[in-house]
Enzyme design. Structure first.
Site, short mmCIF file in Angstrom:
data_model
loop_
_atom_site.label_atom_id
_atom_site.label_comp_id
_atom_site.label_asym_id
_atom_site.label_seq_id
_atom_site.Cartn_x
_atom_site.Cartn_y
_atom_site.Cartn_z
N GLY A 10 0.84 -1.21 0.00
CA GLY A 10 0.00 0.00 0.00
C GLY A 10 0.86 1.25 0.00
N ASP B 34 4.99 -4.47 6.30
CA ASP B 34 5.36 -5.82 6.72
C ASP B 34 5.59 -6.78 5.55
OD1 ASP B 34 5.80 -7.67 8.69
OD2 ASP B 34 3.73 -8.38 8.66
N THR C 183 4.23 2.54 5.97
CA THR C 183 2.83 2.10 5.87
C THR C 183 2.01 3.00 6.79
OG1 THR C 183 1.23 0.39 6.50
CG2 THR C 183 3.37 0.23 7.54
N ASP D 5 2.00 -0.72 11.93
CA ASP D 5 1.82 -2.08 12.45
C ASP D 5 3.08 -2.93 12.37
OD1 ASP D 5 1.90 -2.32 9.70
OD2 ASP D 5 0.23 -3.69 9.55
N ARG E 88 0.86 -4.96 -5.04
CA ARG E 88 0.95 -6.09 -4.11
C ARG E 88 1.21 -7.31 -5.00
NH1 ARG E 88 -0.66 -4.06 0.72
NH2 ARG E 88 -2.29 -2.49 0.74
N ASP F 162 -0.36 2.14 8.46
CA ASP F 162 -0.95 1.35 9.55
C ASP F 162 -0.20 1.39 10.88
OD1 ASP F 162 -2.76 0.63 7.62
OD2 ASP F 162 -2.04 -1.43 7.41
N ARG G 133 -6.01 -2.15 8.63
CA ARG G 133 -5.99 -3.61 8.49
C ARG G 133 -6.28 -4.28 9.85
NH1 ARG G 133 -3.67 -6.29 3.97
NH2 ARG G 133 -2.39 -4.50 3.48
O1 F6P Z 1 -1.62 -1.37 4.58
C1 F6P Z 1 -2.21 -0.19 4.26
C2 F6P Z 1 -3.68 -0.36 3.98
O2 F6P Z 1 -4.22 0.88 3.60
C3 F6P Z 1 -4.51 -0.98 5.09
O3 F6P Z 1 -4.87 -0.06 6.09
C4 F6P Z 1 -5.67 -1.56 4.34
O4 F6P Z 1 -6.22 -2.64 5.02
C5 F6P Z 1 -5.05 -2.00 3.04
O5 F6P Z 1 -3.85 -1.24 2.89
C6 F6P Z 1 -5.90 -1.80 1.81
O6 F6P Z 1 -5.23 -2.32 0.72
P1 F6P Z 1 -5.62 -2.09 -0.80
O7 F6P Z 1 -5.33 -0.67 -1.15
O8 F6P Z 1 -4.77 -3.04 -1.54
O9 F6P Z 1 -7.08 -2.37 -0.90
#
Ligand code: F6P
Length: 326
Positions: free
Chosen positions: A17, A109, A131, A135, A78, A133, A177
């Site tokens: 992300g 992560d 990130t 986390d 991703r 998050d 997340r």
């Molecule tokens: O890891 C960052 C994040 O924004 C999380 O908070 C969320 O769960 C996820 O990415 C969403 O991912 P995507 O943009 O791939 O839907």
């Protein structure tokens, strides 16, 4: 005769992300590398671009006017393929073909785990935690978090106005997340009364509803419930609240709004420092490190040890939100 380029080479990619401040890291890495006469290859779309050898050489000029821009000029993805043994091997092979002396990986992560896999294939990696998050147990800070919290807080300010005018209950869902840090920080800074985070899965809706009614009884004319993404369906939560309390309730998912925007000064500072430190580590012949923040100071850890770290959950913020909302 063609002159052979004997400069050291590093690759740089952003993965997972995106997070506000990633561009400021790219800028810091490229400029510090230029300072040390190191050649830099920008790899597009994270590990996807590494596997397909989608890269270009970067110089100081390529990172002009990006310090204030959200997103990532290198783009991101991703990568499913990087989660396979085959993908890892292909990615490591490209690093070898490019004769990279190090690969700088900017991400969360999953991205740092990908980097550790490359390290097992003999690639020298340097990770930078980014990130929204917050986390990663190995670092007290991850780039992007402050901007995401500020975006969340500003949204809550606005929702608070309309919530109070209509004497409603507002359910606001923030990203994160499986981690409640964004919700906790938005909760404290936005003045939420109720907060539902994955770390406290046992706090059920009944308890939240009891609190809403109690607060109404104390004379509060509206309510603000903050829900972390990891808890589940905020729309259904709002429907339940309205059904049981009879209070008109609205829900909003802030979602990807929190991933974009102009990075705050805090994010630009950490991004610039961590990007700079990453290249300095490389210049100092470090192998397979992650730049982290510990005790408020920048330091670095072995990437394998960093990913093993587990920090205990800190209950303080949650308890303080409860006290400050009485
Ligand atoms: O890891 C960052 C994040 O924004 C999380 O908070 C969320 O769960 C996820 O990415 C969403 O991912 P995507 O943009 O791939 O839907």
């Amino acid at each position: 005769m063609r002159k052979v380029d004997t400069r050291k080479k590093i690759g740089i990619l952003t993965s997972g992300g995106d997070a506000p401040g990633m561009n400021a890291v790219i800028r810091a890495v490229v400029r510090t590398a230029m300072y040390h006469n190191i050649q830099v290859f920008g790899i597009l779309r994270g590990y996807e671009g590494l596997i397909s050898a989608d890269f270009h050489e970067m110089t100081s000029k390529d990172v002009s006017d990006i310090i204030h821009r959200g997103g990532t000029i290198l783009r991101t993805a991703r990568s499913e393929e990087m989660m396979t043994e085959e993908g890892e091997k292909k990615a490591a092979q490209v690093c070898n073909v490019l004769q990279l002396d190090a690969l700088v990986v900017i991400g969360g992560d999953g991205s740092l785990t990908g980097a550790s896999k490359l390290a097992r294939h003999g690639v020298n990696v340097i990770g930078i935690p980014a990130t929204i998050d917050l986390d990663l147990d190995c670092s007290e800070y991850t780039i992007g978090f402050d901007t995401a919290v500020n975006t969340g807080m500003e949204a809550i300010n606005k929702i608070r106005d309309t919530s109070s005018s209509h004497e409603r209950c507002s359910v606001v869902e923030v990203m994160g997340r499986g981690c409640g840090q964004i919700a906790l920080w938005c909760g404290v800074t936005g003045g939420a009364e109720e907060i539902m985070i994955p770390e406290y899965k046992d706090i059920n809706l009944d308890a939240v509803i009891r609190q809403i009614m109690e607060n109404r009884g104390k004379g509060k004319n509206h309510n603000l419930v903050l829900v972390a993404e990891g808890i589940g369906d905020s729309y259904n939560i709002s429907v339940e609240i309205e059904k049981i309390t009879g209070i008109e309730t609205r829900s909003i998912i802030l979602g990807h709004l929190q991933r974009g925007g102009i990075p705050t000064a805090v994010d630009r500072m950490h991004a610039s420092m961590m990007g700079y430190k990453a290249v300095e580590l490389f210049v100092g012949s470090a192998k397979n490190r992650v730049v982290v923040m510990k005790g408020g100071k920048y330091t670095d850890l072995d990437i394998f040890e960093a990913l093993e770290e587990k920090k205990p959950y800190n209950h303080e913020l949650y308890d303080i939100i409860k006290i400050l909302s009485i």
